[in-house]
Design a protein around this motif. Structure first.
Motif, PDB file in Angstrom:
ATOM      1  N   UNK A  52     -40.214  28.361 -41.778  1.00  0.00           N
ATOM      2  CA  UNK A  52     -40.664  29.666 -42.257  1.00  0.00           C
ATOM      3  C   UNK A  52     -40.213  29.930 -43.678  1.00  0.00           C
ATOM      4  N   UNK A  53     -39.034  29.440 -44.033  1.00  0.00           N
ATOM      5  CA  UNK A  53     -38.448  29.743 -45.334  1.00  0.00           C
ATOM      6  C   UNK A  53     -39.229  29.148 -46.492  1.00  0.00           C
ATOM      7  N   UNK A  54     -40.017  28.103 -46.220  1.00  0.00           N
ATOM      8  CA  UNK A  54     -40.790  27.494 -47.308  1.00  0.00           C
ATOM      9  C   UNK A  54     -42.289  27.570 -47.083  1.00  0.00           C
ATOM     10  N   UNK A  55     -42.735  28.149 -45.953  1.00  0.00           N
ATOM     11  CA  UNK A  55     -44.138  28.087 -45.571  1.00  0.00           C
ATOM     12  C   UNK A  55     -45.034  28.735 -46.615  1.00  0.00           C
ATOM     13  N   UNK A  56     -46.158  28.085 -46.967  1.00  0.00           N
ATOM     14  CA  UNK A  56     -47.098  28.692 -47.921  1.00  0.00           C
ATOM     15  C   UNK A  56     -47.868  29.866 -47.334  1.00  0.00           C
ATOM     16  N   UNK A  57     -47.827  30.043 -46.003  1.00  0.00           N
ATOM     17  CA  UNK A  57     -48.337  31.258 -45.395  1.00  0.00           C
ATOM     18  C   UNK A  57     -49.814  31.308 -45.091  1.00  0.00           C
ATOM     19  N   UNK A  58     -50.494  30.172 -45.051  1.00  0.00           N
ATOM     20  CA  UNK A  58     -51.933  30.176 -44.780  1.00  0.00           C
ATOM     21  C   UNK A  58     -52.214  30.634 -43.347  1.00  0.00           C
ATOM     22  N   UNK A  59     -53.177  31.538 -43.204  1.00  0.00           N
ATOM     23  CA  UNK A  59     -53.618  31.965 -41.880  1.00  0.00           C
ATOM     24  C   UNK A  59     -55.140  31.825 -41.817  1.00  0.00           C
ATOM     25  N   UNK A  60     -55.585  30.742 -41.195  1.00  0.00           N
ATOM     26  CA  UNK A  60     -57.006  30.520 -40.912  1.00  0.00           C
ATOM     27  C   UNK A  60     -57.211  30.727 -39.417  1.00  0.00           C
ATOM     28  N   UNK A  61     -58.114  31.615 -39.065  1.00  0.00           N
ATOM     29  CA  UNK A  61     -58.257  31.954 -37.659  1.00  0.00           C
ATOM     30  C   UNK A  61     -59.104  30.964 -36.866  1.00  0.00           C
ATOM     31  N   UNK A  62     -60.152  30.426 -37.472  1.00  0.00           N
ATOM     32  CA  UNK A  62     -61.121  29.634 -36.715  1.00  0.00           C
ATOM     33  C   UNK A  62     -60.530  28.306 -36.284  1.00  0.00           C
ATOM     34  N   UNK A  63     -60.689  28.007 -35.003  1.00  0.00           N
ATOM     35  CA  UNK A  63     -60.115  26.807 -34.422  1.00  0.00           C
ATOM     36  C   UNK A  63     -61.006  26.401 -33.248  1.00  0.00           C
ATOM     37  N   UNK A  64     -61.162  25.099 -32.972  1.00  0.00           N
ATOM     38  CA  UNK A  64     -61.924  24.716 -31.772  1.00  0.00           C
ATOM     39  C   UNK A  64     -61.358  25.303 -30.490  1.00  0.00           C
ATOM     40  N   UNK A  65     -60.062  25.613 -30.490  1.00  0.00           N
ATOM     41  CA  UNK A  65     -59.426  26.220 -29.329  1.00  0.00           C
ATOM     42  C   UNK A  65     -59.565  27.733 -29.384  1.00  0.00           C
ATOM     43  N   UNK A  66     -60.166  28.312 -28.354  1.00  0.00           N
ATOM     44  CA  UNK A  66     -60.259  29.771 -28.269  1.00  0.00           C
ATOM     45  C   UNK A  66     -58.867  30.388 -28.260  1.00  0.00           C
ATOM     46  N   UNK A  67     -57.935  29.757 -27.567  1.00  0.00           N
ATOM     47  CA  UNK A  67     -56.568  30.276 -27.494  1.00  0.00           C
ATOM     48  C   UNK A  67     -55.926  30.343 -28.865  1.00  0.00           C
ATOM     49  N   UNK A  68     -56.023  29.261 -29.632  1.00  0.00           N
ATOM     50  CA  UNK A  68     -55.394  29.246 -30.948  1.00  0.00           C
ATOM     51  C   UNK A  68     -56.067  30.245 -31.898  1.00  0.00           C
ATOM     52  N   UNK A  69     -57.369  30.424 -31.754  1.00  0.00           N
ATOM     53  CA  UNK A  69     -58.052  31.425 -32.558  1.00  0.00           C
ATOM     54  C   UNK A  69     -57.538  32.820 -32.217  1.00  0.00           C
ATOM     55  N   UNK A  70     -57.352  33.098 -30.931  1.00  0.00           N
ATOM     56  CA  UNK A  70     -56.837  34.414 -30.537  1.00  0.00           C
ATOM     57  C   UNK A  70     -55.409  34.612 -31.041  1.00  0.00           C
ATOM     58  N   UNK A  71     -54.594  33.574 -31.012  1.00  0.00           N
ATOM     59  CA  UNK A  71     -53.243  33.681 -31.569  1.00  0.00           C
ATOM     60  C   UNK A  71     -53.301  34.033 -33.059  1.00  0.00           C
ATOM     61  N   UNK A  72     -54.166  33.345 -33.795  1.00  0.00           N
ATOM     62  CA  UNK A  72     -54.266  33.588 -35.233  1.00  0.00           C
ATOM     63  C   UNK A  72     -54.825  34.981 -35.521  1.00  0.00           C
ATOM     64  N   UNK A  73     -55.812  35.403 -34.737  1.00  0.00           N
ATOM     65  CA  UNK A  73     -56.402  36.728 -34.947  1.00  0.00           C
ATOM     66  C   UNK A  73     -55.357  37.824 -34.713  1.00  0.00           C
ATOM     67  N   UNK A  74     -54.527  37.646 -33.696  1.00  0.00           N
ATOM     68  CA  UNK A  74     -53.471  38.635 -33.456  1.00  0.00           C
ATOM     69  C   UNK A  74     -52.455  38.597 -34.594  1.00  0.00           C
ATOM     70  N   UNK A  75     -52.158  37.411 -35.101  1.00  0.00           N
ATOM     71  CA  UNK A  75     -51.227  37.301 -36.226  1.00  0.00           C
ATOM     72  C   UNK A  75     -51.756  38.067 -37.433  1.00  0.00           C
ATOM     73  N   UNK A  76     -53.051  37.955 -37.709  1.00  0.00           N
ATOM     74  CA  UNK A  76     -53.652  38.714 -38.806  1.00  0.00           C
ATOM     75  C   UNK A  76     -53.459  40.206 -38.575  1.00  0.00           C
ATOM     76  N   UNK A  77     -53.745  40.672 -37.376  1.00  0.00           N
ATOM     77  CA  UNK A  77     -53.617  42.101 -37.088  1.00  0.00           C
ATOM     78  C   UNK A  77     -52.162  42.549 -37.156  1.00  0.00           C
ATOM     79  N   UNK A  78     -51.292  41.763 -36.565  1.00  0.00           N
ATOM     80  CA  UNK A  78     -49.883  42.156 -36.489  1.00  0.00           C
ATOM     81  C   UNK A  78     -49.234  42.179 -37.862  1.00  0.00           C
ATOM     82  N   UNK A  79     -49.362  41.070 -38.591  1.00  0.00           N
ATOM     83  CA  UNK A  79     -48.726  41.022 -39.903  1.00  0.00           C
ATOM     84  C   UNK A  79     -49.409  41.968 -40.877  1.00  0.00           C
ATOM     85  N   UNK A  80     -50.715  42.202 -40.649  1.00  0.00           N
ATOM     86  CA  UNK A  80     -51.432  43.144 -41.507  1.00  0.00           C
ATOM     87  C   UNK A  80     -50.958  44.575 -41.333  1.00  0.00           C
TER      88      UNK A  80
END
Length: 824
Positions: A52-80
């Protein structure tokens, strides 16, 4: 823990790792009322030196996995929703993926379909539109792009600060410079965490340690199948071409740019000195890191997760960057490092509670992209007993024993790094290590020219080149290049022979569990939905539900004796689930590796099998969904009268040492009937024609039986079972969505799964699984749709690589709805 907690909210939780996952989890748990949450890290807070301390912070939501897309979408909402000192923790600058090859441009069309399936806003752009978003682009090299306006950049360390502050206000405490040296346990449960500052009592311990996960796991005696790898990231000198476009307080302004044809991504860094570009590369050789040798924070030159930059590895990526963004030719790399982060054998996170050490949880191999979504799921799991999002792809119990070896984890983890930006077909297997698991029939399959794909470590024949002559002259529609990969017209011939004569299918990879003991029946009755209190020799299709009525798995249970059952299951997680709940008088063990199975299916199946045994295999004597022990020739077998292809036949099980003899016996007897060996490609086509569901694809814990079309497998009158209460009041009539059979109107059209389904022009659902139905003469697709649209005759469209393919809701099953061919 010496006894039950008086109040679950008083559970003592220790989270190891104060990166973005650990901080997000503390925030989620305390928001749910848990009062005693402690977060530890060996480094100083809020940037203790992990990924985390060096992460460039990219958040791309689209993923072949519905689960991973939902995780990313929540991350966008939460961190936003977070700010740190009045500054946002997420910049919704959007994302832009560009294509410089025809293969990538086609894949971006597929990715746009995935986004529509999962509810992510996105659109395809032409080269000129791409250049408007990124003026430095050499437009002549770009074929097009995929723009996702809601993606963006997470400010990971500020997000940690913001969530830490919220969790602390609710009572959590965060302790930096606490090195974990041990995990205390008693009677199969965690009891505390040992640190260099003393012992912290705990009822739950969560390892959110990132690439140190295997180290923490070793202290707890829990395997963590994770490989740390270094990933290159460089920043340029300030670029005058970009100056003046942004307020320095914004940090960035343009979309994240991904040039996946060259394994590169770019983001802006805006500060008082100007605008620099950050460049991340996956194009270099894999650089594995031993987590047990990573230095402590104070011993690391920069921080533990930041290794020295290797310029020679980055040189090709710099040339590729200049070719895409010519203005970089006048610039230089000002700084760089090799940052460490985590990969697993399948590229997915590792989440959940250990069965062997209760109270010990993993939240590992999670990138910033999915951090808040994972934290929410784990918090729900800990507090409610289940995540709202299906997590079977991430469950720590999903790996086979053969997939947990250090060599396997290292080889597959490194390959996932290499392929992180590759265009991957959904059937594309890993190249190595293969073959790993083979059935006893493997030598005969090789002789027949089997084309193998791999799943769960198993080599699975998808078709046999020996059957190529049967495909000559078949009138089959021409396939596009994508759907033609990992497919052969031979599959059509194998499906036809199954329908017309008889075929042998290797079903060995199907998981087999043995449940025994005086309490076996009562246990299975409590755990599953259907009535199992039947005489020995009965076989029953049933479901495993969670407490909320979600489908954890579907099972085929054969009662072989009063206190012995053979259970056909789906994954290692099924074994884990049953072992977690089994009482002392019940034994549950996996017998898959010591056994094997051949499916003999087709209208001539009885003609093939009957002469090999003295037992009566007539329909009257050996009915559908029945089981018996018998001999075929010299081979003792357990025969189950089942069919996943909609034809007469049996699953024939024996021990692995007799498997080859069983194959040869059946093969020789089948010569007179024109029997062939057939593969998974034909099998999948036939099972969809018959309307048989595949758990994990067609239904998951997010669905209940009635909406999945499986209400017939629920028998409330038998008494209480796990999930029964949650199903009260639910029925097919009350379902607001349904798993629906579609047929494509054009007999030449084919889809493969996960495509969006449009009703009235708007996305309304998505395809779960699909295959060309060679018997019905068109592609069959199952999809989740609103109940109002799941009416036979309804016209819909399935988006496939940007094309809208007309389809129609069909009455299921498409093939033999009266079951005449099976029950004969």
């Amino acid at each position: 823990m010496t006894g039950p907690l008086r109040d679950p909210l008083d559970a003592r939780v220790v989270i190891i790792g104060a990166g973005i996952v650990g901080c997000s989890l503390a925030d989620e748990l305390t928001a749910r009322g848990w009062r005693q949450v402690t977060v530890l890290d060996q480094g100083p807070l809020p940037a203790p030196g992990g990924s985390t301390s060096h992460a460039p912070g990219l958040v791309f939501q689209t993923n072949p996995s519905k689960t991973m897309t939902e995780f990313a979408a929540y991350t966008v909402r939460r961190l936003g929703s977070l700010d740190d000192g009045g500054r946002p923790c997420f910049h919704p600058v959007g994302g832009l993926e560009i294509a410089t090859t025809e293969a990538r441009w086609a894949d971006l069309h597929r990715k746009a379909g995935l986004a529509a399936s999962w509810g992510v806003r996105g659109g395809l752009l032409d080269p000129h539109q791409c250049r408007k978003l990124w003026p430095l682009l050499d437009e002549s090299t770009v074929l097009g792009g995929f723009h996702t306006p809601d993606d963006g950049l997470a400010r990971a360390v500020p997000a940690c600060r913001a969530q830490t502050a919220r969790a602390e206000r609710r009572g959590a405490r965060f302790l930096g410079r606490h090195t974990v040296t041990g995990i205390e346990r008693a009677h199969g449960r965690v009891t505390g965490v040992v640190t260099d500052h003393g012992v912290i009592p705990a009822d739950h311990v969560v390892s959110a340690a990132g690439f140190w996960g295997p180290v923490i796991g070793a202290l707890a005696g829990v395997e963590v199948p994770l490989l740390p790898l270094a990933h290159q990231y460089a920043t340029t000198a300030p670029l005058p071409e970009l100056a003046g476009a942004h307020d320095p307080s914004e940090e960035t302004g343009r979309p994240i740019l991904r040039h996946q044809d060259r394994d590169l991504y770019f983001r802006e860094h805006v500060d008082a000195a100007g605008v620099r570009l950050g460049i991340g590369s996956y194009a270099h050789r894999p650089m594995p890191v031993d987590p047990f040798t990573v230095p402590a924070y104070d011993d690391a030159p920069v921080m533990p997760s930041s290794l020295p930059f290797t310029e020679a590895d980055f040189a090709p990526s710099w040339r590729d960057s200049v070719a895409l963004l010519p203005a970089l030719g006048a610039s230089r790399i000002a700084d760089g490092f090799n940052g460490v982060f985590s990969f697993t054998p399948d590229g997915m996170p590792v989440l959940g509670e250990s069965r062997t050490l209760r109270g010990f949880w993993l939240a590992e191999a999670v990138w910033v992209t999915h951090s808040a979504g994972v934290a929410k799921a784990v918090a729900e799991w800990m507090t409610d007993g289940r995540p709202a999002t299906d997590v079977h792809e991430c469950d720590l119990a999903r790996f086979e024993d053969a997939q947990r070896s250090p060599a396997y984890v290292a080889e597959r983890g490194a390959q996932n790094f290499v392929e992180v930006y590759d265009v991957l077909h959904p059937l594309q297997p890993m190249a190595q290590p293969r073959p790993l698991r083979t059935s006893p029939f493997y030598p005969r399959q090789q002789e027949l020219g089997a084309f193998f794909l791999e799943a769960g470590g198993w080599e699975r024949p998808h078709w046999y080149e020996a059957n190529a002559p049967l495909a000559v002259g078949l009138d089959l529609p021409e396939r596009d290049a994508w759907s033609a990969r990992y497919w052969s017209p031979i599959a059509a011939a194998e499906a036809a022979v199954t329908r017309e004569r008889v075929a042998l299918y290797d079903m060995t990879p199907l998981r087999r569990l043995e449940v025994t003991g005086p309490g076996a029946l009562d246990f299975l009755q409590r755990m599953t939905t259907n009535q199992l209190a039947k005489k020995p020799g009965a076989v029953t299709y049933t479901l495993l539900l969670d407490a909320a009525g979600g489908i954890r798995s579907d099972l085929t249970v054969a009662r072989l004796a009063a206190d012995r059952f053979q259970v056909g299951a789906n994954s290692p997680a099924d074994l884990d689930w049953l072992l977690r709940h089994a009482p002392a008088d019940v034994g549950v063990r996996d017998i898959t590796s010591g056994t094997c199975c051949i499916g003999v299916w087709g209208p001539l199946a009885r003609d093939l099998v009957q002469p090999l045994t003295r037992d009566d295999f007539s329909h009257r004597a050996f009915g559908y969904f029945k089981a018996r022990r018998t001999h075929l020739g010299h081979v003792p077998v357990t025969a189950l009268r089942l069919s996943y292809v909609g034809e007469l036949g049996w699953e024939l099980y024996t021990t692995a040492d007799l498997g080859l003899r069983l194959w040869d016996t059946l093969w020789e007897a089948g010569r007179a009937h024109g029997a062939i060996a057939a593969g998974r490609s034909a099998f999948n086509s036939l099972r969809l024609e018959k309307g048989y569901r595949a758990w994990g694809a067609d239904m998951t814990t997010e669905h209940h039986p009635h909406e999945a079309g499986l209400g017939f497998a629920v028998h409330p009158a038998k008494g209480d079972f796990l999930g029964r209460a949650a199903l009260e009041g639910l029925s097919e009539e009350t379902a607001t969505r349904k798993l629906t059979c579609l047929t494509l109107d054009d007999p030449a059209a084919v889809v493969l799964g996960k495509e969006p389904v449009r009703v009235g022009g708007a996305p309304a659902g998505y395809v779960t699984s699909a295959a060309y139905g060679h018997t019905v003469g068109r592609c069959v697709a199952y999809a989740w749709l609103p109940a109002a649209a799941a009416v036979p005759g309804t016209a819909v469209h399935i988006e496939y690589f940007g094309r809208q393919l007309a389809a129609t809701v069909a009455q299921e099953p498409l093939f033999d709805p009266q079951m005449m061919r099976i029950r004969c």
